[in-house]
Design a protein around this motif. Structure first.
Motif, PDB file in Angstrom:
ATOM      1  N   MET A  55       1.425  43.546 122.654  1.00 43.18           N
ATOM      2  CA  MET A  55       1.887  43.370 121.280  1.00 43.18           C
ATOM      3  C   MET A  55       3.339  43.778 121.236  1.00 43.18           C
ATOM      4  O   MET A  55       3.699  44.850 120.776  1.00 43.18           O
ATOM      5  N   ARG A  56       4.154  42.884 121.748  1.00 44.81           N
ATOM      6  CA  ARG A  56       5.566  43.222 121.903  1.00 44.81           C
ATOM      7  C   ARG A  56       6.297  43.137 120.572  1.00 44.81           C
ATOM      8  O   ARG A  56       5.980  42.295 119.751  1.00 44.81           O
ATOM      9  N   PRO A  57       7.323  43.987 120.381  1.00 40.83           N
ATOM     10  CA  PRO A  57       8.185  43.851 119.194  1.00 40.83           C
ATOM     11  C   PRO A  57       8.796  42.450 119.185  1.00 40.83           C
ATOM     12  O   PRO A  57       9.221  41.961 120.228  1.00 40.83           O
TER      13      PRO A  57
ATOM     14  N   LEU B 286       3.080  51.641 115.151  1.00 40.13           N
ATOM     15  CA  LEU B 286       4.526  51.778 115.319  1.00 40.13           C
ATOM     16  C   LEU B 286       4.930  53.240 115.518  1.00 40.13           C
ATOM     17  O   LEU B 286       6.062  53.630 115.264  1.00 40.13           O
TER      18      LEU B 286
ATOM     19  N   VAL C  24       4.950  59.421 122.060  1.00 45.67           N
ATOM     20  CA  VAL C  24       4.466  58.092 121.680  1.00 45.67           C
ATOM     21  C   VAL C  24       3.429  57.565 122.667  1.00 45.67           C
ATOM     22  O   VAL C  24       2.740  56.582 122.376  1.00 45.67           O
TER      23      VAL C  24
ATOM     24  N   GLU D  23      13.382  57.857 129.095  1.00 43.37           N
ATOM     25  CA  GLU D  23      12.952  56.514 129.510  1.00 43.37           C
ATOM     26  C   GLU D  23      13.474  56.140 130.889  1.00 43.37           C
ATOM     27  O   GLU D  23      12.765  55.563 131.703  1.00 43.37           O
TER      28      GLU D  23
ATOM     29  N   VAL E  67       6.625  59.856 116.237  1.00 46.90           N
ATOM     30  CA  VAL E  67       8.011  60.082 115.810  1.00 46.90           C
ATOM     31  C   VAL E  67       8.083  61.021 114.602  1.00 46.90           C
ATOM     32  O   VAL E  67       8.814  62.006 114.625  1.00 46.90           O
TER      33      VAL E  67
ATOM     34  N   SER F 202      14.606  54.297 118.421  1.00 50.14           N
ATOM     35  CA  SER F 202      13.561  55.297 118.181  1.00 50.14           C
ATOM     36  C   SER F 202      14.124  56.707 118.279  1.00 50.14           C
ATOM     37  O   SER F 202      13.752  57.591 117.500  1.00 50.14           O
TER      38      SER F 202
ATOM     39  N   TYR G  84      -2.286  56.208 123.490  1.00 49.29           N
ATOM     40  CA  TYR G  84      -3.064  55.524 124.532  1.00 49.29           C
ATOM     41  C   TYR G  84      -4.084  56.479 125.147  1.00 49.29           C
ATOM     42  O   TYR G  84      -5.172  56.093 125.532  1.00 49.29           O
TER      43      TYR G  84
ATOM     44  N   PHE H 152      13.222  48.304 110.361  1.00 44.66           N
ATOM     45  CA  PHE H 152      12.902  49.064 111.578  1.00 44.66           C
ATOM     46  C   PHE H 152      11.461  48.772 111.996  1.00 44.66           C
ATOM     47  O   PHE H 152      11.183  48.450 113.146  1.00 44.66           O
TER      48      PHE H 152
ATOM     49  N   ASP I  27      10.562  55.306 133.114  1.00 43.18           N
ATOM     50  CA  ASP I  27      10.289  53.866 133.232  1.00 43.18           C
ATOM     51  C   ASP I  27      11.331  53.120 134.052  1.00 43.18           C
ATOM     52  O   ASP I  27      11.158  51.951 134.366  1.00 43.18           O
TER      53      ASP I  27
ATOM     54  N   LEU J 256      15.050  49.612 122.144  1.00 45.98           N
ATOM     55  CA  LEU J 256      14.007  50.189 121.283  1.00 45.98           C
ATOM     56  C   LEU J 256      13.996  51.711 121.413  1.00 45.98           C
ATOM     57  O   LEU J 256      13.793  52.422 120.422  1.00 45.98           O
TER      58      LEU J 256
ATOM     59  N   LEU K 232      14.081  42.882 118.245  1.00 51.68           N
ATOM     60  CA  LEU K 232      14.669  44.213 118.455  1.00 51.68           C
ATOM     61  C   LEU K 232      16.022  44.372 117.775  1.00 51.68           C
ATOM     62  O   LEU K 232      16.452  45.490 117.497  1.00 51.68           O
TER      63      LEU K 232
ATOM     64  N   MET L 110       9.433  45.565 114.870  1.00 44.36           N
ATOM     65  CA  MET L 110       8.528  46.041 115.929  1.00 44.36           C
ATOM     66  C   MET L 110       7.178  45.333 115.934  1.00 44.36           C
ATOM     67  O   MET L 110       6.448  45.403 116.914  1.00 44.36           O
TER      68      MET L 110
END
Lengths: 112, 437
Positions: free
Chosen positions: B201-203, B319, B307, B257, B324, B271, B311, B30, B261, B267, B206, B34
Motif C-alpha cells: 500500500m504505497r503512498p 499512516l 513506526v 533510515e 509519530v 515524517s 507490524y 500530508f 534500510d 517520506l 510523495l 500517503m
C-alpha cells in the motif's frame, strides 16, 4: 506484411526512433507498458516497510513493415535499444493479413 | 475609551490562529499523499469534516468545557454553560490585554487539528458518517476536558495537570498523546485494511506529502509561538526551538533510515519534520536551543523506529499516527524532565540541570493520565459506533476505492482513458443535470 513489436527500456525510445527514421521507416506506434522478464521488479522502502514492485515500466514500439524489410527493422531496433544489461527487452515479428490506410482506402503494400 | 488591549499581542494571536488553521489542510495533504490514489479524497474529507464538526461544537460547548472555571475547582471540567454559544464574549473587556474572542478562535483551531490527526490511523476504510460522529463525540468527551486539564492556566479554577505543575506549552499531552492514543484505539477496533500487511500500500503522491509537511511546519509556528498569547521574548525563544528541533528530527529520521534500510527517503524527511514538531511542542518553552536539538534528534530516531511497531503487534495504524504523534508526544513530554533548564522561559530545571526527578514525575503523570483516558474513552466509543451503525465500508467498496463509493468522485484524471485526452468521451456518457439551451 509483418508487424514488428518491440518492448524496450523507456529511455531508449529516442534512440530507436532516430535509428528507424534513418532506415526510412516513417510511421510507428508507441505505448506505455509494464511487465517483467528475467529482470523481475525492484524494491522500494516506505517508513522502513519493504515493497517489491513486480512490474517494471517499459515502452512498446509497433511498426508495420514489408516482408523484405522486417529483418532490417528488427536489427535496427535491437542495435539501438541494446545496453547489454538485464532488462533490455524483447522484439518479435508476426505476419499481418491486411492493412488499410483509413484516409484513402489503399490496401496492402501501398497502405504502409 | 480606556482599554488595556495590546494591539501587537492581538495581531500575533489572530495571525497565529490563522497559522494553526493552515495546519488542517497541511495535515490533509500530508495524510492524503500517503494513501493510495483511490482514497485520497476520503482522507482529505475526513480531516476537513472533523474541522467543520469540531468548529461548531467549540462554539456550543467546547470553549466552556475547556476554559470556563472548573466545577468545584477540581480541574477536571469547565462549567459547560458559562460561555455556551459565546454570546457573552462579544463586548470588549477593558481589563483584557487581548480580546477573549481572539483566544477562543486560537484554541478552536487546536481542537480541530487534534481531532483531524486521528483520521490517519483509519485511512481507506472508514464510513464518513461514522467518522464524523466519532470526531464530534470524541471532541466533547475527550478533547474538551483534556484541554481543560492542560491549557486552563488558572491557579485556582484551572486544570488539574496545570495545577500539578506539568509543563506542556502547546499540547504534547492534550494534542499529540491524546490524538495518538485515540488513533491506537480506533485502529484496533476498526481493524486492518483488506490485504494489509501483505499487499503493498504505497503512498501515491510523495510530493503532496512534502507539501503537507511544509505547511504543517509553517503553521506550527502559530501553534507553538502563538501559545504564548503574546508577541514577546518567550514567543521568540519558542519559535527558534520549534525550528531547530525540527531540523534535528529530520536528520535523525534520515540517519536511522540510511543505517537500517540503506536509503534516506523523502517520506522519511517529511515524517521526521512532523515527529520533531510533535516532540518540541510541549517542551518549546522549557529547553535551550541545544536542548531542542537533542529532543528533535531523539524524536526523529525513536519515531523512525516506532513506526515499525504496528507490524510487530499487527494493528493497521495506516499512516502511523501512533508511531509519530503518540510516541513523539511522549518523547517530548518526558524529555522535559531531563532537559528543562531554568534559563528557559518556563524556569524549571530538569534532571540534567540538577533539578532531580521531580519534574519527570509530574511529566509522566500528565502523559499517562491523558494517554489512558483517551485510549479508554475512544475504545468504548468506537465499539459503540461499530456495533450500532457500523464503522467501516464493505470490503468490495474498500477494494474498488472509497472515493468513488462514498463521495462519487475520483481525485485524478491522468490516464489516457479519462484525462481529457482522446479517450475522454468514450464510455463516459455525460449527463448534465441542467440542460444547456
Amino acid at each position: 506484411m509483418k508487424m514488428v513489436t518491440a518492448i524496450i527500456k523507456p529511455f531508449k525510445l529516442e534512440d530507436v526512433k532516430a535509428a528507424l527514421e534513418a532506415q526510412g521507416v516513417n510511421g510507428l506506434t508507441v505505448s506505455e507498458a509494464s511487465g517483467y522478464g528475467r529482470q523481475k521488479g525492484h524494491t522500494e522502502v516506505y517508513r522502513g516497510a519493504e515493497y517489491t514492485v513486480d512490474l517494471v515500466p517499459k515502452v512498446r514500439v509497433e511498426v508495420l513493415v514489408d516482408d523484405e524489410s522486417a529483418d532490417l527493422v528488427v536489427d535496427t531496433i535491437v542495435k539501438a535499444a541494446q545496453t547489454g544489461r538485464i532488462g533490455d527487452g524483447k522484439v518479435w515479428v508476426v505476419p499481418v493479413e491486411a492493412v488499410v490506410r483509413v484516409r484513402t482506402g489503399e490496401r496492402g503494400h501501398d497502405a504502409i | 475609551m480606556e482599554t488595556a488591549l495590546d494591539s501587537g499581542n492581538t495581531a500575533w494571536l489572530l495571525t497565529s490562529a490563522a497559522l494553526v488553521l493552515l495546519m488542517v489542510p497541511g495535515l490533509a495533504f500530508f495524510y492524503g499523499g500517503m494513501v493510495r490514489s483511490k482514497s485520497v479524497l476520503n482522507m482529505l474529507m475526513m480531516v476537513m469534516g472533523a474541522l467543520f464538526v469540531v468548529g461548531i461544537l467549540w462554539v456550543l460547548v467546547g470553549y466552556s468545557m475547556a476554559f470556563a472555571p472548573s466545577y468545584g475547582n477540581a480541574g477536571l471540567l469547565g462549567n459547560i454553560t458559562q460561555f455556551a454559544g459565546l454570546e457573552g464574549l462579544m463586548t470588549n473587556d477593558p481589563e483584557a490585554g487581548v480580546p477573549a474572542m481572539g483566544f477562543v478562535a486560537f484554541q478552536a483551531m487546536f481542537a480541530c487539528i487534534t481531532v483531524g490527526l486521528i483520521a490517519g490511523a483509519v485511512a481507506d476504510r472508514t464510513k464518513f458518517s461514522a467518522w464524523l460522529i466519532f470526531a464530534g463525540v470524541w471532541a466533547v468527551l475527550v478533547y474538551f476536558p483534556v484541554a481543560h486539564w492542560v491549557f486552563n492556566l488558572n491557579p485556582e479554577t484551572g486544570g488539574w495537570l496545570y495545577k500539578l505543575g506539568v509543563i506542556d506549552f502547546a499540547g504534547g499531552t492534550a494534542v499529540h498523546i491524546n490524538a495518538g492514543a485515540a488513533a491506537l484505539a480506533l485502529a484496533i477496533v476498526i481493524g486492518r485494511r483488506v490485504g494489509w500487511p501483505k499487499t503493498p500500500m504505497r503512498p501515491h503522491n510523495l510530493t503532496l506529502v512534502m507539501i503537507g509537511a511544509a505547511l504543517l511546519w509553517f503553521g506550527w509556528f502559530g501553534f507553538n509561538a502563538g501559545s504564548q498569547i503574546a508577541a514577546d521574548n518567550t514567543a521568540a525563544v519558542v519559535f527558534m526551538n520549534t525550528f531547530i528541533a525540527t531540523c534535528a528530527a529530520g536528520l535523525g529520521w534520515l540517519a536511522t533510515e540510511k543505517i537500517r534500510d540503506g536509503h534516506a527517503t523523502s517520506l522519511g524527511a517529511a515524517s521526521g519534520v512532523v515527529a520533531g514538531l510533535v516532540a518540541i511542542t510541549p517542551a518549546c518553552s522549557a529547553v535551550s536551543p541545544l536542548g531542542a536539538i537533542a529532543i528533535g534528534a531523539f524524536a526523529g530516531i525513536i519515531c523512525a523506529l516506532a513506526v515499525g511497531l504496528k507490524y510487530k503487534f499487527g494493528f493497521d495504524d495506516s499512516l502511523d499516527v501512533v508511531g509519530v504523534h503518540l510516541v513523539g508526544g511522549l518523547v517530548g513530554t518526558l524529555l522535559i524532565g531531563f532537559l528543562a533548564t531554568e534559563a528557559a522561559p518556563a524556569g524549571v530545571n530538569g534532571f540534567f540541570y540538577g533539578g532531580g526527578f521531580d519534574q519527570l514525575g509530574k511529566q509522566a503523570i500528565g502523559a499517562f493520565a491523558v494517554l489512558f483516558y483517551s485510549l479508554i474513552i475512544a475504545f468504548i466509543l468506537a465499539v459503540i459506533i461499530k456495533k450500532t451503525m457500523g464503522f467501516r465500508v464493505g470490503s468490495d467498496t474498500e477494494i474498488s476505492g472509497i472515493d468513488k463509493a462514498l463521495h462519487a468522485e475520483s481525485a485524478y484524471e491522468l490516464g489516457e482513458s479519462g484525462g481529457g485526452g482522446v479517450f475522454a468521451g468514450v464510455g463516459h456518457a455525460a449527463r448534465a443535470k441542467t440542460e444547456v439551451k
